[in-house]
Design a protein around this motif. Structure first.
Motif, mmCIF file in Angstrom:
data_model
loop_
_atom_site.group_PDB
_atom_site.id
_atom_site.type_symbol
_atom_site.label_atom_id
_atom_site.label_comp_id
_atom_site.label_asym_id
_atom_site.label_seq_id
_atom_site.Cartn_x
_atom_site.Cartn_y
_atom_site.Cartn_z
ATOM 1 N N THR A 139 0.840 -1.205 0.000
ATOM 2 C CA THR A 139 0.000 0.000 0.000
ATOM 3 C C THR A 139 0.873 1.253 0.000
ATOM 4 O O THR A 139 0.603 2.218 -0.730
ATOM 5 N N TYR A 140 1.909 1.239 0.816
ATOM 6 C CA TYR A 140 2.839 2.383 0.861
ATOM 7 C C TYR A 140 3.478 2.621 -0.508
ATOM 8 O O TYR A 140 3.556 3.766 -0.974
ATOM 9 N N ARG A 141 3.924 1.557 -1.155
ATOM 10 C CA ARG A 141 4.562 1.701 -2.466
ATOM 11 C C ARG A 141 3.592 2.289 -3.486
ATOM 12 O O ARG A 141 3.962 3.121 -4.322
ATOM 13 N N GLN A 142 2.330 1.831 -3.440
ATOM 14 C CA GLN A 142 1.319 2.343 -4.377
ATOM 15 C C GLN A 142 1.093 3.839 -4.164
ATOM 16 O O GLN A 142 1.026 4.620 -5.119
ATOM 17 N N ILE A 143 0.959 4.244 -2.893
ATOM 18 C CA ILE A 143 0.752 5.667 -2.587
ATOM 19 C C ILE A 143 1.973 6.481 -2.995
ATOM 20 O O ILE A 143 1.865 7.544 -3.622
ATOM 21 N N TYR A 144 3.154 5.973 -2.652
ATOM 22 C CA TYR A 144 4.388 6.690 -2.994
ATOM 23 C C TYR A 144 4.541 6.829 -4.508
ATOM 24 O O TYR A 144 4.853 7.917 -5.017
ATOM 25 N N ASP A 145 4.308 5.739 -5.249
ATOM 26 C CA ASP A 145 4.467 5.771 -6.709
ATOM 27 C C ASP A 145 3.453 6.683 -7.381
ATOM 28 O O ASP A 145 3.725 7.252 -8.441
ATOM 29 N N SER A 146 2.270 6.828 -6.761
ATOM 30 C CA SER A 146 1.252 7.703 -7.348
ATOM 31 C C SER A 146 1.537 9.180 -7.089
ATOM 32 O O SER A 146 1.094 10.055 -7.838
ATOM 33 N N ILE A 147 2.289 9.467 -6.036
ATOM 34 C CA ILE A 147 2.561 10.857 -5.641
ATOM 35 C C ILE A 147 3.941 11.333 -6.090
ATOM 36 O O ILE A 147 4.100 12.456 -6.574
ATOM 37 N N ALA A 148 4.931 10.465 -5.936
ATOM 38 C CA ALA A 148 6.331 10.873 -6.110
ATOM 39 C C ALA A 148 6.659 11.525 -7.454
ATOM 40 O O ALA A 148 7.376 12.535 -7.485
ATOM 41 N N PRO A 149 6.158 11.003 -8.600
ATOM 42 C CA PRO A 149 6.574 11.595 -9.887
ATOM 43 C C PRO A 149 6.237 13.080 -10.027
ATOM 44 O O PRO A 149 6.979 13.826 -10.689
ATOM 45 N N ASN A 150 5.138 13.523 -9.422
ATOM 46 C CA ASN A 150 4.718 14.927 -9.566
ATOM 47 C C ASN A 150 4.747 15.694 -8.238
ATOM 48 O O ASN A 150 4.200 16.794 -8.157
ATOM 49 N N TRP A 151 5.387 15.120 -7.247
ATOM 50 C CA TRP A 151 5.358 15.737 -5.926
ATOM 51 C C TRP A 151 6.233 16.975 -5.863
ATOM 52 O O TRP A 151 7.345 17.001 -6.383
ATOM 53 N N LYS A 152 5.708 18.004 -5.224
ATOM 54 C CA LYS A 152 6.467 19.224 -4.977
ATOM 55 C C LYS A 152 6.724 19.327 -3.480
ATOM 56 O O LYS A 152 5.845 19.044 -2.675
ATOM 57 N N SER A 153 7.927 19.736 -3.128
ATOM 58 C CA SER A 153 8.333 19.697 -1.723
ATOM 59 C C SER A 153 7.461 20.559 -0.817
ATOM 60 O O SER A 153 7.375 20.324 0.382
ATOM 61 N N GLU A 154 6.782 21.551 -1.399
ATOM 62 C CA GLU A 154 5.934 22.405 -0.564
ATOM 63 C C GLU A 154 4.534 21.820 -0.350
ATOM 64 O O GLU A 154 3.710 22.397 0.369
ATOM 65 N N ASP A 155 4.241 20.689 -0.995
ATOM 66 C CA ASP A 155 2.913 20.087 -0.873
ATOM 67 C C ASP A 155 2.862 19.233 0.399
ATOM 68 O O ASP A 155 3.180 18.045 0.391
ATOM 69 N N SER A 156 2.443 19.835 1.488
ATOM 70 C CA SER A 156 2.464 19.159 2.781
ATOM 71 C C SER A 156 1.396 18.061 2.881
ATOM 72 O O SER A 156 1.558 17.108 3.630
ATOM 73 N N LEU A 157 0.283 18.174 2.128
ATOM 74 C CA LEU A 157 -0.763 17.150 2.183
ATOM 75 C C LEU A 157 -0.260 15.834 1.614
ATOM 76 O O LEU A 157 -0.491 14.765 2.182
ATOM 77 N N ASP A 158 0.417 15.892 0.471
ATOM 78 C CA ASP A 158 0.987 14.677 -0.109
ATOM 79 C C ASP A 158 2.074 14.101 0.793
ATOM 80 O O ASP A 158 2.203 12.886 0.943
ATOM 81 N N PHE A 159 2.865 14.975 1.382
ATOM 82 C CA PHE A 159 3.902 14.536 2.317
ATOM 83 C C PHE A 159 3.261 13.781 3.484
ATOM 84 O O PHE A 159 3.764 12.742 3.923
ATOM 85 N N LYS A 160 2.125 14.294 3.971
ATOM 86 C CA LYS A 160 1.421 13.656 5.084
ATOM 87 C C LYS A 160 0.891 12.279 4.688
ATOM 88 O O LYS A 160 0.955 11.325 5.468
#
Length: 376
Positions: A139-160
């Protein structure tokens, strides 16, 4: 009189009587050439790290021995010299132990065929734990893979979201540990993986109610409890922990005396850490903005040679207090990744921690400083 002195020693210094345990393990191979590619380590619960231990070689045999302070001696063995270094873990006691390999070591799978005497092999328990947490990891890998490619460091919700998914792995692991609490392998897993992330009050409760007294009351158990209590101070009470050290110029630093007078920026870094080095110009900018009466910056260099730190201080114009740590201060502050930054206001209240949320270019820190340091 002698009996009274002996009794006092027992009461005051139990570690002198019970703390000097020593392991000895011999590793035997049909082919002696393999032994030179092996590296041996034991776990020190006070240093919270695996420490290299040298081996003596006799024909087809490698022998290691050392004192230890864990319930069982935790021995870790690596094979190879490249980036890929397979390893094995065994637990042993003061009884001389033997690990005998029945076939020459296969580089693709070096720790395959062996027998043990006076030692425990936790491999099957580790595999059972991995299977138990497998779904949470997927589950963690799925969430990480869905977020990581477009993640911006200031996006605290995705980080959470990523952080919570990772915490779910530790919660699942804690379930496994609780249901296998009498096994030393579970105690090992609790210390190695779980205690760094989950809330310290939860972990202290689990520690007290889950494990047998022989584990809890050991030197290792005392070290774990101290670690969790310090985490509770830093993370839940948001309080700084004082320390005494010498800076790079051999001046004595008593941390409490500094944060009782002014704000302190406590920075953990290393000369080997590119993000730490990239952060130095930002710290230099902060140093220029605030007087030393308003703000003290203390950089703690971890895993760095003093001469290398001196070179960086000169080249990077690090015009603030610098300490070369021997791993005591970073352990006190539970540092697991670098760089790490704390902002501590007067009286020791922690009002900022870098790793709690994304903070590109230390923007959030600078906002807090502008609001606090100028008005206090």
């Amino acid at each position: 009189m002698k009996s009274i002195i002996f009794l006092l020693i027992l009461l005051i210094c139990p570690c002198l009587i019970f703390g000097q345990k020593k392991f000895e393990v011999s590793f035997s191979f049909p082919d002696s050439t393999a032994t030179k590619k092996l590296s041996f380590f034991y776990y020190d619960c006070q240093l919270r790290d695996f420490i290299s231990v040298p081996a003596s070689y006799h024909h087809h045999k490698a022998i290691i021995s050392h004192s230890y302070n864990t319930v069982y001696a935790q021995i870790y063995v690596e094979y190879g010299s490249a980036d890929l270094r397979p390893g094995m873990t065994i637990f042993t006691t003061e009884k001389p132990a033997k690990v005998t390999f029945s076939e020459p070591i296969n580089e693709a799978d070096p720790f395959k065929n062996y027998t043990l005497v006076n030692a425990q092999d936790p491999k099957q328990e580790f595999l059972a734990e991995k299977e138990y947490i497998k779904e949470a990891q997927n589950t963690y890998r799925q969430i990480y893979d869905s977020i990581a490619p477009n993640w911006k460091s200031e996006d605290s919700l995705d980080f959470k979201k990523i952080k919570e998914a990772k915490m779910a792995i530790d919660r699942k692991r804690l379930e496994y540990i609780t249901s296998h609490s009498k096994s030393y392998s579970s105690f090992y897993l609790f210390e190695k993986y779980t205690i760094r992330a989950l809330p310290p009050d939860l972990l202290l409760q689990q520690f007290t109610t889950t494990f047998p007294a022989t584990f809890r009351n050991s030197e290792e158990g005392t070290s774990i409890k101290k670690y969790l209590l310090n985490r509770a101070i830093i993370e839940e009470q948001k309080k700084a922990i004082s320390f005494t050290a010498n800076d790079i110029n051999n001046n004595k630093v008593i941390f409490e005396e500094i944060y009782n007078k002014k704000h302190v920026l406590l920075v953990f870094w290393g000369t080997w850490c590119p993000p730490c080095i990239a952060e130095i110009p930002l710290l230099r900018k902060i140093r220029q903005q605030y007087s030393k009466e308003q703000l003290e910056i203390i950089s703690v260099a971890v895993g760095s040679a003093p001469e290398k730190v001196r070179q960086f201080i000169k080249e990077q114009q690090m015009d603030w207090m610098n300490i070369v740590d021997n791993d005591k201060i970073n352990q006190l502050y539970q540092i697991n990744a670098y760089p790490e930054v704390f902002l501590i206001e007067r009286k020791g209240n922690i009002i900022y921690k870098y790793s709690d949320y994304p903070d590109p270019n230390l923007g959030n820190l600078q906002q807090i400083l502008a609001a606090r340091a100028d008005t206090h």
